[in-house]
Design a protein around this motif. Structure first.
Motif, PDB file in Angstrom:
ATOM      1  N   ALA A 231      72.646  99.059  51.624  1.00 30.68           N
ATOM      2  CA  ALA A 231      72.847  99.754  50.357  1.00 30.68           C
ATOM      3  C   ALA A 231      74.009  99.119  49.601  1.00 30.68           C
ATOM      4  N   PRO A 232      73.844  98.936  48.315  1.00 32.99           N
ATOM      5  CA  PRO A 232      74.916  98.345  47.524  1.00 32.99           C
ATOM      6  C   PRO A 232      76.030  99.352  47.283  1.00 32.99           C
ATOM      7  N   VAL A 250      74.252  90.889  45.474  1.00 32.73           N
ATOM      8  CA  VAL A 250      75.377  89.964  45.586  1.00 32.73           C
ATOM      9  C   VAL A 250      74.881  88.554  45.893  1.00 32.73           C
ATOM     10  N   GLU A 251      73.931  88.462  46.790  1.00 33.76           N
ATOM     11  CA  GLU A 251      73.394  87.144  47.140  1.00 33.76           C
ATOM     12  C   GLU A 251      72.788  86.462  45.920  1.00 33.76           C
ATOM     13  N   LEU A 252      72.022  87.223  45.170  1.00 32.32           N
ATOM     14  CA  LEU A 252      71.397  86.648  43.983  1.00 32.32           C
ATOM     15  C   LEU A 252      72.440  86.235  42.952  1.00 32.32           C
TER      16      LEU A 252
ATOM     17  N   ALA B  66      81.667  86.014  45.820  1.00 27.46           N
ATOM     18  CA  ALA B  66      80.956  87.136  46.436  1.00 27.46           C
ATOM     19  C   ALA B  66      81.642  88.449  46.077  1.00 27.46           C
ATOM     20  N   ARG B  67      82.951  88.426  46.074  1.00 33.41           N
ATOM     21  CA  ARG B  67      83.657  89.673  45.734  1.00 33.41           C
ATOM     22  C   ARG B  67      83.536  90.020  44.265  1.00 33.41           C
ATOM     23  N   LEU B  68      83.490  89.014  43.418  1.00 31.76           N
ATOM     24  CA  LEU B  68      83.348  89.294  41.990  1.00 31.76           C
ATOM     25  C   LEU B  68      82.091  90.114  41.745  1.00 31.76           C
ATOM     26  N   ARG B  73      79.840  95.485  40.199  1.00 27.73           N
ATOM     27  CA  ARG B  73      79.082  96.713  40.452  1.00 27.73           C
ATOM     28  C   ARG B  73      79.978  97.936  40.321  1.00 27.73           C
ATOM     29  N   VAL B  74      81.154  97.846  40.893  1.00 23.58           N
ATOM     30  CA  VAL B  74      82.084  98.966  40.834  1.00 23.58           C
ATOM     31  C   VAL B  74      82.501  99.243  39.388  1.00 23.58           C
TER      32      VAL B  74
END
Lengths: 290, 290
Positions: A231-232, A250-252, B66-68, B73-74
């Motif tokens: 889950a994101p 995130v991967e995309l 990856a963190r960006l 999302r947040v």
DNA sequence: CTTTGTGAAGACCTTCACAGCC
DNA sequence: GGCTGTGAAGGTCTTCACAAAG
């Protein structure tokens, strides 16, 4: 040598507190003060194993653990093909890493190679399995039987063996009791009870993000020690619980970043190493897929 | 996290329908068909995993990228809640990282914060999207419409917006032409042609491992620049193609490693199931309410 | 004051290269 | 000679801590 201070492998941070009005249905979540976050993550040092007494095994770097799993898969394939020994050169090529790294990784297991010869496939397989804790089964529970959860539950017993799916959960009344992949679906509310009863050690979260933290809390209450989160959402867990996340978005986005970098930076003359044509490789192999 | 409020427990949308005939093969994936998987092919290690390459230009560390995506999302959730500014402390807590790391990550984008105040949510969102290349759409092709591929194709247009699924492929004659999630399935042989025609930039491989390399080659021939690989296989690609892998078995094994580590040096005791694998463990314990 | 942005220190990982054993 | 195992060098990423800016 250097005096090291906090040892402990950096796990996912676990100090932050949820903020915002996390609706989180149900969430009886504690207040959790946000401000004054203690920067020094100082969990009870304990656990770290290392310290006390002499340990035979020094902590293996997380990155190396991930690769060991890959070596294991490659080795299993080789064994099935009849190979009895491999050199670091062969194995590393098949695993897509360089040989020095492979030897270093294997050295964390101990010395199981023979100079001038290589490694015995079976021995290596046994040692990696032992190190990864694969000598016993780890029962898995899948929560959220939507598209993804459904796929996971049907994964034919789950990737590789050793990870039997022993429980399924969802909140949809139409699904409760319905067997998926041979296991009947239980209600989210029963997570703690069922996980304890069936001795689940790994929980897989495949729910919508809004439900993730709540589900996570219940898994933890059920004694689950490790969680794989699809889950994101960022999960908050006690220090003793391990969480790994697989985030499709995130991967995309990471891939998107690389596409953009390549396309956007076309300023200079030389960018993609030429070779626009990949040379269609006509290697059509029988694909045995679904 | 925000997300809608109200509503108890997010409901899991579970797409019943589907199923039909055995919904997709499943094929426990024969344990690595002894096919000539040719693990011995040793194309001079080179390339493959890892950034490697000469990142001469000041590029953003992969880990930061990856963190960006997570920050994005947040931030989106916060924006929906009405927040207009955030401090590094708040945002980092919500994203599960520490504030120094967050500030360092954001500094790669440039200086968009205001000292003494924080960051403007909208501005940050815009900058991250720009950096990740999300200002344009990246068409996705999913190859292998088995359990997982089916789930991916139905992911409602795919995580977040900006990644429309524009092509599906499989080798099963019964699936060719059948629309899944609105897109008809094409044959593997048409990958190169269709990818070029539809300007696919990201390929997702969800086939059995034996077919992965072949599929990968065709995607590359079709001009795909980035690949997300769900098949447990090591892919060989030209330098200009980016590959990221999501390996369920590896993730579970890493978790297993941590479980074992915590269980301590000994503690075997449990073990319990002495049964040979066989799988289907009885355990039909209650909980079947229906 | 509060909070960002960043040099510098440090922890972590990878790569090199060679000693040591087969 | 061939190959493993590993100290040491070299990179990368993370954390610290503080000056600068509002």
């Amino acid at each position: 040598m250097v005096a090291q201070r906090g040892r402990r492998n950096g796990r996912n941070g676990s100090a932050p507190a949820a903020k915002s009005a996390s609706d989180v249905d149900n969430a009886p979540t504690a207040p959790l003060p946000v401000t004054g976050g203690d920067p020094t993550t100082a969990p009870t040092g304990a656990a770290s194993a290392g310290g006390a007494g002499s340990n035979t095994t020094r902590s293996i770097p997380e990155a190396a653990v991930a690769r060991l799993a890959v070596y294991l898969r490659v080795l299993s394939a080789m064994a099935e093909q009849g190979a009895t020994t491999v050199s670091s050169e062969e194995l590393s090529a098949a695993a897509g890493v360089n040989s020095a790294k492979l030897r270093k990784d294997l050295s964390y297991l101990g010395s199981y190679g023979t100079r001038g010869v290589g490694y015995e496939v079976e021995v290596l397989i046994g040692q990696i399995e032992r190190t990864l804790g694969l000598t016993r089964k780890h029962k898995v529970a899948v929560v959220g039987i939507g598209n993804l959860g459904h796929a996971l539950a049907n994964y034919g017993g789950f990737p590789g063996r050793g990870f039997p799916v022993a429980a399924l959960f969802d909140i949809d009344p139409d699904l409760i009791g319905v067997p998926v992949g041979g296991i009947p679906v239980s209600h989210l509310d029963d997570i703690p009870k069922v996980c304890v009863e069936r001795d689940i050690s790994i929980g897989v979260i495949a729910t919508p993000p809004a439900a993730a933290q709540s589900v996570c809390d219940r898994l933890v209450a059920g004694g689950v020690q490790s969680i794989l989160n699809f889950a994101p959402a960022v999960l908050q867990v006690p220090d003793h619980v391990e969480v790994r996340k697989v985030d499709l978005a995130v991967e995309l986005q990471i891939l998107s970043f690389h596409v953009a970098r390549k396309a956007g930076g076309e300023v200079e003359g030389r960018e993609a190493d030429g070779n626009a044509e990949g040379g269609a490789d006509g290697d059509a192999k029988g694909a045995v897929m679904s």
